[in-house]
Design a protein around this motif. Structure first.
Motif, PDB file in Angstrom:
ATOM      1  N   LEU A 245     -44.678   2.690   5.783  1.00 16.27           N
ATOM      2  CA  LEU A 245     -43.270   2.750   6.169  1.00 16.27           C
ATOM      3  C   LEU A 245     -42.512   1.494   5.728  1.00 16.27           C
ATOM      4  O   LEU A 245     -41.340   1.573   5.346  1.00 16.27           O
ATOM      5  CB  LEU A 245     -43.140   2.931   7.681  1.00 16.27           C
ATOM      6  CG  LEU A 245     -43.416   4.330   8.215  1.00 16.27           C
ATOM      7  CD1 LEU A 245     -43.304   4.349   9.739  1.00 16.27           C
ATOM      8  CD2 LEU A 245     -42.445   5.354   7.601  1.00 16.27           C
ATOM      9  N   TRP A 281     -32.653   5.295  10.198  1.00 12.29           N
ATOM     10  CA  TRP A 281     -33.862   5.638   9.424  1.00 12.29           C
ATOM     11  C   TRP A 281     -35.110   5.331  10.251  1.00 12.29           C
ATOM     12  O   TRP A 281     -36.052   6.122  10.292  1.00 12.29           O
ATOM     13  CB  TRP A 281     -33.852   4.858   8.121  1.00 12.29           C
ATOM     14  CG  TRP A 281     -34.976   5.181   7.186  1.00 12.29           C
ATOM     15  CD1 TRP A 281     -35.008   6.131   6.207  1.00 12.29           C
ATOM     16  CD2 TRP A 281     -36.270   4.531   7.150  1.00 12.29           C
ATOM     17  NE1 TRP A 281     -36.225   6.125   5.566  1.00 12.29           N
ATOM     18  CE2 TRP A 281     -37.017   5.148   6.126  1.00 12.29           C
ATOM     19  CE3 TRP A 281     -36.854   3.507   7.877  1.00 12.29           C
ATOM     20  CZ2 TRP A 281     -38.316   4.772   5.811  1.00 12.29           C
ATOM     21  CZ3 TRP A 281     -38.160   3.131   7.570  1.00 12.29           C
ATOM     22  CH2 TRP A 281     -38.877   3.753   6.556  1.00 12.29           C
ATOM     23  N   ASP A 284     -35.488   7.900  13.115  1.00 12.01           N
ATOM     24  CA  ASP A 284     -35.907   9.206  12.601  1.00 12.01           C
ATOM     25  C   ASP A 284     -37.408   9.259  12.354  1.00 12.01           C
ATOM     26  O   ASP A 284     -37.996  10.348  12.325  1.00 12.01           O
ATOM     27  CB  ASP A 284     -35.162   9.536  11.300  1.00 12.01           C
ATOM     28  CG  ASP A 284     -33.688   9.832  11.537  1.00 12.01           C
ATOM     29  OD1 ASP A 284     -33.314  10.082  12.704  1.00 12.01           O
ATOM     30  OD2 ASP A 284     -32.922   9.806  10.556  1.00 12.01           O
ATOM     31  N   ARG A 285     -38.020   8.098  12.169  1.00  9.37           N
ATOM     32  CA  ARG A 285     -39.465   8.051  11.908  1.00  9.37           C
ATOM     33  C   ARG A 285     -40.236   7.567  13.131  1.00  9.37           C
ATOM     34  O   ARG A 285     -41.385   7.119  13.017  1.00  9.37           O
ATOM     35  CB  ARG A 285     -39.726   7.159  10.694  1.00  9.37           C
ATOM     36  CG  ARG A 285     -39.385   7.898   9.389  1.00  9.37           C
ATOM     37  CD  ARG A 285     -38.902   6.989   8.282  1.00  9.37           C
ATOM     38  NE  ARG A 285     -38.501   7.806   7.146  1.00  9.37           N
ATOM     39  CZ  ARG A 285     -37.307   8.425   7.059  1.00  9.37           C
ATOM     40  NH1 ARG A 285     -36.433   8.329   8.041  1.00  9.37           N
ATOM     41  NH2 ARG A 285     -37.004   9.151   5.981  1.00  9.37           N
ATOM     42  N   GLN A 287     -39.755   5.020  15.056  1.00  8.67           N
ATOM     43  CA  GLN A 287     -39.840   3.573  15.238  1.00  8.67           C
ATOM     44  C   GLN A 287     -38.687   3.132  16.144  1.00  8.67           C
ATOM     45  O   GLN A 287     -37.531   3.132  15.721  1.00  8.67           O
ATOM     46  CB  GLN A 287     -39.777   2.854  13.890  1.00  8.67           C
ATOM     47  CG  GLN A 287     -40.856   3.272  12.912  1.00  8.67           C
ATOM     48  CD  GLN A 287     -42.241   2.910  13.419  1.00  8.67           C
ATOM     49  OE1 GLN A 287     -42.467   1.812  13.915  1.00  8.67           O
ATOM     50  NE2 GLN A 287     -43.178   3.842  13.293  1.00  8.67           N
TER      51      GLN A 287
END
Length: 313
Positions: A245, A281, A284-285, A287
């Protein structure tokens, strides 16, 4: 009246085979504060010494109001004030007697000398300590008295060489207030410091030298524009960011660089508006940011980018 007060033209100075100053040129306008920066051994102190008339240049010239300045031009030198890094005070003489001694060296006497001593003590916030000895002063008070001594003759140009070394935050702010008052009155300032945040606060123009040469002679805004990153985002995540990531994050549009490990990361951005896209971003992942802060590019980053990151003696 000339807008440009100080002109430094193609200064050169060598010590044996070492070229300490190699073609340094810049100018200072009336009422302007110029931050003069450089790593240790860059030629900064030698340049200041030549401007102040303490050292002779091997080549080049210094002009003040269009008139030559230097060790042999006493009338012009009298319009320059120098606040040296090393304190130039007599610890056992009362503060006002220190000032009278320095004022006499500038030809001040009697009522004129007394008036100037009172004025500069008031300016630096030491009027109530005029009869006290510097031996009883804090480091910050001594620094302020050092500045007062350089102002007795009402110089058009004041050079300050690391004037806040070893002082507490309150004294530092008092010094900044004094310098702001001088600038408003039209005094031009040349300010050298290793504290980048001080130069960012005070200077409206910055000259960076290294290896005796000028690397930058620009406004702070122009210097910041040199960096690929104009802003930064510091983010602390709930969990460590994986290497995969992190690689994806570094390749996002608008991301100019990435530094960190585990859950703490500094993301360099081409524009501060891109911080929101980076946070979205990450969310969305999966985190989760537990803390984040944005900041603009710092002068220290520009300085290191120009002069390198290796240690200097």
């Amino acid at each position: 009246m000339r807008e440009v007060l100080l002109e430094v033209r193609d200064l050169a100075k060598s010590y044996g085979k070492r070229r300490a100053v190699d073609g340094v040129s810049f100018h200072v306008r009336r009422g302007q504060t110029v931050g003069l920066l450089g790593p240790n051994g860059a030629g900064k102190s030698t340049t200041v010494g030549i401007i102040a008339g303490i050292l002779d240049a091997d080549a080049g010239e210094v002009l003040l109001d269009g008139q030559p300045a230097g060790t042999r031009h006493h009338d012009t030198r009298r319009r320059i004030g120098l606040v040296p890094q090393d304190l130039a005070l007599y610890d056992d003489l009362p503060a006002v007697e220190n000032l009278k001694l320095f004022g006499a060296l500038y030809g001040l006497k009697n009522a004129a000398l007394a008036a100037r001593c009172a004025a500069v003590l008031e300016l630096v916030g030491l009027a109530d300590r005029a009869r006290d000895r510097p031996a009883t002063f804090s480091g910050g008070m001594k620094r302020r008295l050092n500045i007062a001594a350089a102002l007795l003759h009402e110089p058009a140009l004041l050079i300050l060489d690391e004037p806040t070394v070893g002082v507490d935050p309150q004294s530092r702010n008092a010094i900044f207030d004094t310098l702001a008052a001088l600038q408003r009155a039209g005094t031009a300032l040349v300010y050298t410091s290793h504290y980048m945040e001080e130069v960012e606060r005070l200077a409206d123009h910055i000259v960076i030298i290294d290896h005796g040469r000028v690397l930058a002679d620009e406004s702070p805004a122009a210097l910041y524009a040199r960096l690929p990153a104009r802003a930064a985002l510091h983010v602390d995540l709930a969990e460590a960011l994986s290497g995969e990531l992190a690689g994806e994050l570094a390749r996002l549009p608008g991301v100019a660089g990435l530094l960190g490990e585990g859950p703490a990361w500094d993301v360099r951005l081409q524009d501060s508006t891109q911080a929101i896209a980076v946070l979205d971003w990450l969310r969305d992942r999966g985190q989760v940011p537990v803390h984040f802060a944005t900041a603009r590019a710092r002068l220290e980053e520009v300085f290191l980018d120009l002069t390198g990151r290796s240690l200097r003696d």
